[in-house]
Design an enzyme around this catalytic site. Structure first.
Site, PDB file in Angstrom:
ATOM      1  N   ASN A  73       0.956  -1.408   0.603  1.00 14.44           N
ATOM      2  CA  ASN A  73      -0.102  -0.112  -0.043  1.00 14.44           C
ATOM      3  C   ASN A  73       0.771   1.606   0.144  1.00 14.44           C
ATOM      4  O   ASN A  73       0.338   1.937   1.132  1.00 14.44           O
ATOM      5  CB  ASN A  73      -0.629   0.186   0.999  1.00 14.44           C
ATOM      6  CG  ASN A  73      -2.114   1.135   1.146  1.00 14.44           C
ATOM      7  OD1 ASN A  73      -2.372   1.682  -0.222  1.00 14.44           O
ATOM      8  ND2 ASN A  73      -3.009   0.832   1.858  1.00 14.44           N
ATOM      9  N   HIS A 100      -8.867   3.607   8.552  1.00 15.41           N
ATOM     10  CA  HIS A 100      -8.882   1.960   7.627  1.00 15.41           C
ATOM     11  C   HIS A 100     -10.197   2.064   8.633  1.00 15.41           C
ATOM     12  O   HIS A 100     -11.282   1.319   7.208  1.00 15.41           O
ATOM     13  CB  HIS A 100      -8.141   1.172   8.023  1.00 15.41           C
ATOM     14  CG  HIS A 100      -6.937   0.976   7.329  1.00 15.41           C
ATOM     15  ND1 HIS A 100      -5.661   0.581   7.575  1.00 15.41           N
ATOM     16  CD2 HIS A 100      -6.273  -0.339   6.354  1.00 15.41           C
ATOM     17  CE1 HIS A 100      -5.484   0.685   6.483  1.00 15.41           C
ATOM     18  NE2 HIS A 100      -5.474  -0.027   6.223  1.00 15.41           N
TER      19      HIS A 100
END
Length: 485
Positions: free
Chosen positions: A330, A361
């Site tokens: 990521n 998140h």
């Protein structure tokens, strides 16, 4: 189970027959089909709406409208959150000054995202974990804050227009799966003016060979699509063979030797990664197919299409440290976290960055367990690297031994850290950690305490004296030249 998930989809039901045939949730079918359509559209966009053939205005309008259409197809009226979040933060950027806009945009964008995540988890369906509408909002939040920080830092020449802002946030290439990117890079792509590679002399010739200013991405797109196919094939074939939930099964814990539990943990977590490899590589291929992502040429004169790539698979699987793994996983999110938090937080930047990552998140408790564990392991890994690694650098054999040991330790540490992220809930996550007697937590805490590592601000101070003489030398030479003239 599949029927319930299909009925929960808020997007179009046009593809429901395909969902029933494949026994896949309708929202996931919509997502994959829209991404494939975006891939074909990207090729058309590059060939027929090339900057040399049309104006930036037309490219902005087409990219935005197609992005909104794909979002509505996948998420229905929930896609309006994308426009609302972008509209509110644009108003903040207009009304507030450059000095504070980045702070306000970060708080409002992250707060709006968190509100949507909390309501999705605790008001609607806690267990639903598929192509939900907060996924694209996570990327939009990154983009909103990125452009605000670029303006604050003086990297943007001017304030973006409303069309440019919505095009950046909601274009069809990145609306569903990102990745995030620099606002300046995106505008340069739309306008056809390279932002990071303007030196045509260095860029146009490598090793004496002339290179095109606008190379074709076809080879790279085909390579990335092949990676997508392999990743999807691996995921579909092995994901059910090693379910992660077996790690917390009572019979498995009671009857399986600990060394076998360690091996199974690694294999079960390994099978979850190809899903991300597929999604992120496909998103990268879509952007490349549109002509976005060119990052200059390598030393061999070959074009590099990794400007906005989100992962490096081999570096992930062969990582010999926690940091190397995180640096290659990521990637664009790591850049964002570094810019908005790590580089600006005066004290405990590691802890602050992990906590911000957990908030970004989502609202599942497992996310917070993962990132809290990540703080401890990062500090311990840093201490080991600073204190132990120098003893193994004396010979290639010792270095190889060190690499093998740290690879195994890194992979197990990653799996141990990430399993709550997959299990989502507190109960199963703590059950797993209890079955391991919190051994890695305890070991990492002891290592972080026993092995000394200087704080980041002290290390930076030590580096400044080394840089200062060269600066003084430069100033001295400059002054001498001025006196000579």
């Amino acid at each position: 189970m599949a029927t319930e998930t299909i009925s929960a989809c808020t997007g179009s039901d046009l593809l429901q027959p395909i969902s029933e045939i494949t026994n896949l949730p309708l929202d996931q079918v919509n997502f994959v089909v829209c991404q494939l359509c975006a891939l074909l559209t990207a090729v058309w966009f590059r060939l027929y709406l090339h900057p040399s053939k049309t104006s930036p205005f037309v490219r902005h309008v087409v990219a935005t409208l197609l992005g909104i259409y794909f979002a509505l197809f996948c998420f229905g009226w929930y896609a309006l959150h994308f426009l609302l979040q972008s509209g509110i933060t644009y108003g903040i950027m207009i009304l507030t000054g450059v000095e504070h806009m980045h702070k306000y945009c970060l708080v409002v964008a992250l707060g709006y995202l968190s509100f949507c995540q909390i309501t999705r988890v605790y008001v609607f369906d806690y267990g639903m974990y598929s192509a939900d509408f907060t996924g694209p909002m996570m990327v939009i939040t990154q983009k909103i804050t990125s452009v605000a920080f670029e303006i604050h830092d003086g990297e943007c020449v001017r304030m973006p227009s409303l069309l440019e802002y919505f095009s950046y946030n909601c274009n069809f290439m990145g609306i569903l799966a990102g990745p995030t990117c620099s606002y300046n890079d995106y505008i340069a792509f739309i306008e056809g003016t390279p932002y990071r590679h303007r030196d045509l002399e260095n860029k146009g010739k490598v090793n004496g060979k002339s290179r095109l200013n606008d190379p074709s991405p076809n080879t790279e797109v085909i390579r990335k699509l092949a990676t997508c196919f392999i990743s999807l094939l691996v995921f579909l074939s092995v994901c059910k063979v090693c379910p992660v939930e077996r790690n917390v099964d009572d019979d498995f814990i009671a009857t399986t030797p600990f060394y076998a539990q360690v091996v199974y943990l690694y294999l079960s977590m390994l099978t979850t990664r190809p899903k991300y490899y597929f999604v992120w590589t496909l998103a990268d291929a879509i952007n490349n197919a549109a002509g976005f992502g060119f990052n200059g040429y390598d030393s061999n004169g070959l074009p590099q299409w990794d400007l906005i790539s989100n992962l490096r698979i081999m570096n992930i699987e062969l990582a010999t440290s926690f940091k190397v793994f995180l640096d290659n996983w990521n990637i664009q999110t790591a850049h964002w976290l570094k810019r908005v938090c790590y580089e600006r937080c005066p004290y405990n930047p590691t802890a602050a960055t992990f906590l911000l990552s957990a908030m970004w998140h989502g609202a599942y408790p497992g996310y917070y367990l993962t990132f809290l564990t990540g703080i401890v392991i990062t500090l311990a890994a840093r201490a080991v690297r600073h204190n132990v690694r120098p003893y193994f650098m004396g010979s290639p054999t010792l270095k190889f031994v060190y690499d093998v040991i740290t690879w195994a330790a890194t992979q197990i540490a990653i799996c141990y850290t990430v399993i709550p992220f997959v299990l989502l809930s507190v109960g199963p996550s703590l059950k797993f950690y209890r079955s391991w007697y919190f051994c890695i937590h305890i070991g990492c805490i002891l290592l972080a305490i026993v092995l000394p590592v200087k704080p980041r601000h002290l290390r930076l101070k030590e580096q400044q004296p080394a840089i200062q003489p060269s600066l003084e030398s430069t100033d001295s030479n400059s002054n001498q030249k001025q006196k000579a003239t």
